[in-house]
Motif scaffolding. Structure first.
Motif, PDB file in Angstrom:
ATOM      1  N   TYR A 224       0.823  -1.201   0.000  1.00  0.00           N
ATOM      2  CA  TYR A 224       0.000   0.000   0.000  1.00  0.00           C
ATOM      3  C   TYR A 224       0.865   1.262   0.000  1.00  0.00           C
ATOM      4  CZ  TYR A 224      -3.686  -3.330   0.964  1.00  0.00           C
ATOM      5  OH  TYR A 224      -4.560  -4.380   0.861  1.00  0.00           O
ATOM      6  N   PRO A 225       0.247   2.432  -0.240  1.00  0.00           N
ATOM      7  CA  PRO A 225       1.013   3.680  -0.335  1.00  0.00           C
ATOM      8  C   PRO A 225       1.871   3.984   0.886  1.00  0.00           C
ATOM      9  CG  PRO A 225      -1.200   4.016  -1.157  1.00  0.00           C
ATOM     10  CD  PRO A 225      -1.179   2.649  -0.550  1.00  0.00           C
ATOM     11  N   ASN A 226       1.457   3.533   2.083  1.00  0.00           N
ATOM     12  CA  ASN A 226       2.246   3.808   3.299  1.00  0.00           C
ATOM     13  C   ASN A 226       3.323   2.752   3.547  1.00  0.00           C
ATOM     14  OD1 ASN A 226       0.765   1.610   4.107  1.00  0.00           O
ATOM     15  ND2 ASN A 226      -0.094   2.564   5.946  1.00  0.00           N
ATOM     16  N   GLY A 227       3.481   1.815   2.602  1.00  0.00           N
ATOM     17  CA  GLY A 227       4.500   0.776   2.728  1.00  0.00           C
ATOM     18  C   GLY A 227       4.027  -0.503   3.385  1.00  0.00           C
ATOM     19  N   GLU A 228       2.816  -0.500   3.910  1.00  0.00           N
ATOM     20  CA  GLU A 228       2.287  -1.692   4.565  1.00  0.00           C
ATOM     21  C   GLU A 228       2.104  -2.825   3.557  1.00  0.00           C
ATOM     22  OE1 GLU A 228      -1.616  -2.992   7.269  1.00  0.00           O
ATOM     23  OE2 GLU A 228      -1.318  -0.913   6.638  1.00  0.00           O
ATOM     24  N   GLN A 248      -7.103   4.553   3.909  1.00  0.00           N
ATOM     25  CA  GLN A 248      -6.565   4.521   5.278  1.00  0.00           C
ATOM     26  C   GLN A 248      -5.061   4.211   5.276  1.00  0.00           C
ATOM     27  OE1 GLN A 248      -8.907   1.617   7.334  1.00  0.00           O
ATOM     28  NE2 GLN A 248     -10.820   2.770   7.120  1.00  0.00           N
ATOM     29  N   ARG A 249      -4.596   3.604   4.195  1.00  0.00           N
ATOM     30  CA  ARG A 249      -3.187   3.231   4.120  1.00  0.00           C
ATOM     31  C   ARG A 249      -2.415   4.074   3.102  1.00  0.00           C
ATOM     32  NH1 ARG A 249      -6.223  -0.153   6.299  1.00  0.00           N
ATOM     33  NH2 ARG A 249      -5.471  -1.801   7.683  1.00  0.00           N
ATOM     34  N   ALA A 250      -2.934   5.251   2.862  1.00  0.00           N
ATOM     35  CA  ALA A 250      -2.278   6.153   1.916  1.00  0.00           C
ATOM     36  C   ALA A 250      -1.252   7.049   2.601  1.00  0.00           C
ATOM     37  CB  ALA A 250      -3.317   7.011   1.190  1.00  0.00           C
ATOM     38  N   HIS A 251      -1.289   7.069   3.951  1.00  0.00           N
ATOM     39  CA  HIS A 251      -0.376   7.976   4.671  1.00  0.00           C
ATOM     40  C   HIS A 251       0.322   7.204   5.810  1.00  0.00           C
ATOM     41  CE1 HIS A 251      -2.157  11.284   2.449  1.00  0.00           C
ATOM     42  NE2 HIS A 251      -3.358  10.858   2.827  1.00  0.00           N
TER      43      HIS A 251
END
Length: 251
Positions: A224-228, A248-251
């Motif tokens: 995901y965008p936040n690295g998760e 929710q996982r963009a930041h």
């Protein structure tokens, strides 16, 4: 009757049907629906495929049992979108009545959008898959769709969110493929609408990278965008690829 005569009659009938199918002339004062799309700067809005049907000029078909049957005649029209001066909107009007000898009536139209430059998501991205939006005006099944639709009427504005997914090593030559995600295929059944405005909101910063399973039975690895990182056994149709989840996982 000789076999050659049978083939001659079949050819003559085929040519006559083709001639009728081209008899398409919407009345100048006929009803139309205006279709407008808010165009993001980095997105291409592809032309509409507008399908008309005719009960008067029906097509002959063969059933699975070999019997001859018929279905409503079919006419495809490609309608491009045109920029509206001083705005980021592209639009065009579609005739509801196709007129002509066959008395064509609109059945459905489909338009798609895709990223202008797929390589902004990586030099290895080879494929750029568009996203379809379907609007139905009768009970004939559109060429694409899952059988489900939402009923709409009047002049409406539709706003939907989208984000990109890159499927790694997806093509036969090991290149990547770009998909637009966030909403399933949208199909609408239209009643008494004179204007439709579609507003796709693109979140290009919400990039999800999807890696295929290394062996059978494994899920996709999603980054995901936040690295998760998460494993998804139901990709691409799962909770892990829904817009709200990815947001929710963009930041």
């Amino acid at each position: 009757m000789k076999l050659t005569n049978v083939f001659y009659l079949l050819l003559l009938f085929s040519l006559s049907s083709c001639a009728l199918s081209e008899d398409f002339s919407p009345p100048p004062d006929g009803k139309t629906v205006k279709v407008a799309v808010v165009k993001p700067a980095d997105i291409d809005i592809l032309p509409m495929d507008v399908i008309y049907r005719s009960e008067k000029c029906r097509d002959k078909i063969f059933t699975s049992a070999g019997a001859i049957s018929s279905r409503a005649g079919y006419h495809l029209l490609t309608v491009p979108f045109k920029p509206e001066a001083g705005s980021d909107i592209v639009s065009n009007s579609v005739a509801l009545d196709g007129g002509g000898y066959c008395e064509w009536k609109i059945s459905n139209f489909i338009f798609s959008f895709e990223y202008q430059d797929k390589t902004i998501f990586g030099a290895n991205v080879k494929e750029n898959t568009s996203k379809d939006i379907v609007f139905m005006f009768d009970d004939n099944a559109p060429p694409r769709g899952d059988g489900h639709h939402e009923r709409i009427s009047g002049n409406i504005i539709i706003t939907k969110d989208y984000y990109p997914i890159v499927l790694k090593k997806f093509t036969h030559d090991g290149m990547d493929a770009l998909y637009i995600q966030g909403q399933p295929m949208l199909t609408y059944r239209v009643y008494d609408s004179k204007a439709i405005l579609f507003n796709p909101v693109f979140h290009s910063d919400m990039l999800v990278n999807a890696f295929p399973p290394e062996k059978k039975g494994d899920g996709y690895l999603l980054i995901y965008p936040n690295g998760e990182k998460l494993i998804d056994h139901h990709f691409p149709n799962s909770e892990k690829t829904k817009y709200e989840f990815v947001k929710q996982r963009a930041h």
